[in-house]
Scaffold this motif. Sequence first.
Motif, PDB file in Angstrom:
ATOM      1  N   ALA A  27       0.846  -1.199   0.000  1.00 59.32           N
ATOM      2  CA  ALA A  27       0.000   0.000   0.000  1.00 59.32           C
ATOM      3  C   ALA A  27       0.876   1.241   0.000  1.00 59.32           C
ATOM      4  CB  ALA A  27      -0.913   0.013   1.220  1.00 59.32           C
ATOM      5  N   ASN A  29       0.192   5.492   0.568  1.00 64.29           N
ATOM      6  CA  ASN A  29      -0.682   6.628   0.842  1.00 64.29           C
ATOM      7  C   ASN A  29       0.177   7.875   0.912  1.00 64.29           C
ATOM      8  OD1 ASN A  29      -3.381   5.337   1.316  1.00 64.29           O
ATOM      9  ND2 ASN A  29      -2.137   4.206   2.774  1.00 64.29           N
ATOM     10  N   THR A  30      -0.426   9.006   0.583  1.00 61.51           N
ATOM     11  CA  THR A  30       0.311  10.259   0.581  1.00 61.51           C
ATOM     12  C   THR A  30      -0.485  11.347   1.294  1.00 61.51           C
ATOM     13  OG1 THR A  30      -0.618  10.848  -1.569  1.00 61.51           O
ATOM     14  CG2 THR A  30       1.539   9.757  -1.572  1.00 61.51           C
ATOM     15  N   SER A  85       6.556   6.005   7.258  1.00 63.34           N
ATOM     16  CA  SER A  85       6.347   7.232   6.490  1.00 63.34           C
ATOM     17  C   SER A  85       7.663   7.954   6.281  1.00 63.34           C
ATOM     18  CB  SER A  85       5.377   8.156   7.230  1.00 63.34           C
ATOM     19  OG  SER A  85       4.121   7.532   7.346  1.00 63.34           O
ATOM     20  N   GLY A 120      -3.790   7.992  -7.070  1.00 64.56           N
ATOM     21  CA  GLY A 120      -3.529   6.842  -6.218  1.00 64.56           C
ATOM     22  C   GLY A 120      -2.484   5.909  -6.811  1.00 64.56           C
TER      23      GLY A 120
END
Length: 146
Positions: A27, A29-30, A85, A120
């Motif tokens: 996965a 995500n930003t 992150s 995405g």
Amino acid sequence: MMKFLWLFSALLFTLCHASEIRANVTAVNTAGISGAYTFSVTIKSDETGCTQYADWWEVLNQKGDLLYRRILVHSHPDTQPFTRSGGKVNIKADEIVYVRAHMNKLGYVGDVFKGSVAKGFRRVETTPVFKKELEKEDPLPTGCAF
């Protein structure tokens, strides 16, 4: 002769199973603003400790240039999958990038994601061949804490 056969069998077993060891991105995500995005990357990897672990994930542009690398300072054998992150990644929202992980001794072995902040990210079916020299570009890990 038996010793040779045993060593050959052990080597063959190791080589066959080494191809199954993976550091899969599962996965991406930003968050953030154009030119300063934070990426949160989830990795599922076959880790045993500091002898076999995912030691970084990275963001590449479509030409294969390294835009950002997040060093993973310790192994995660009991925490799978895990998310870490990093950033600020200097890209535009519609810029297409690749995200991949790296195993400390085996290199880039696993699923790669492609996409943009705007639309995405998804796993790619065919991973592009990027420059081998990327493995030697800074920043690089200085060791494994545990």
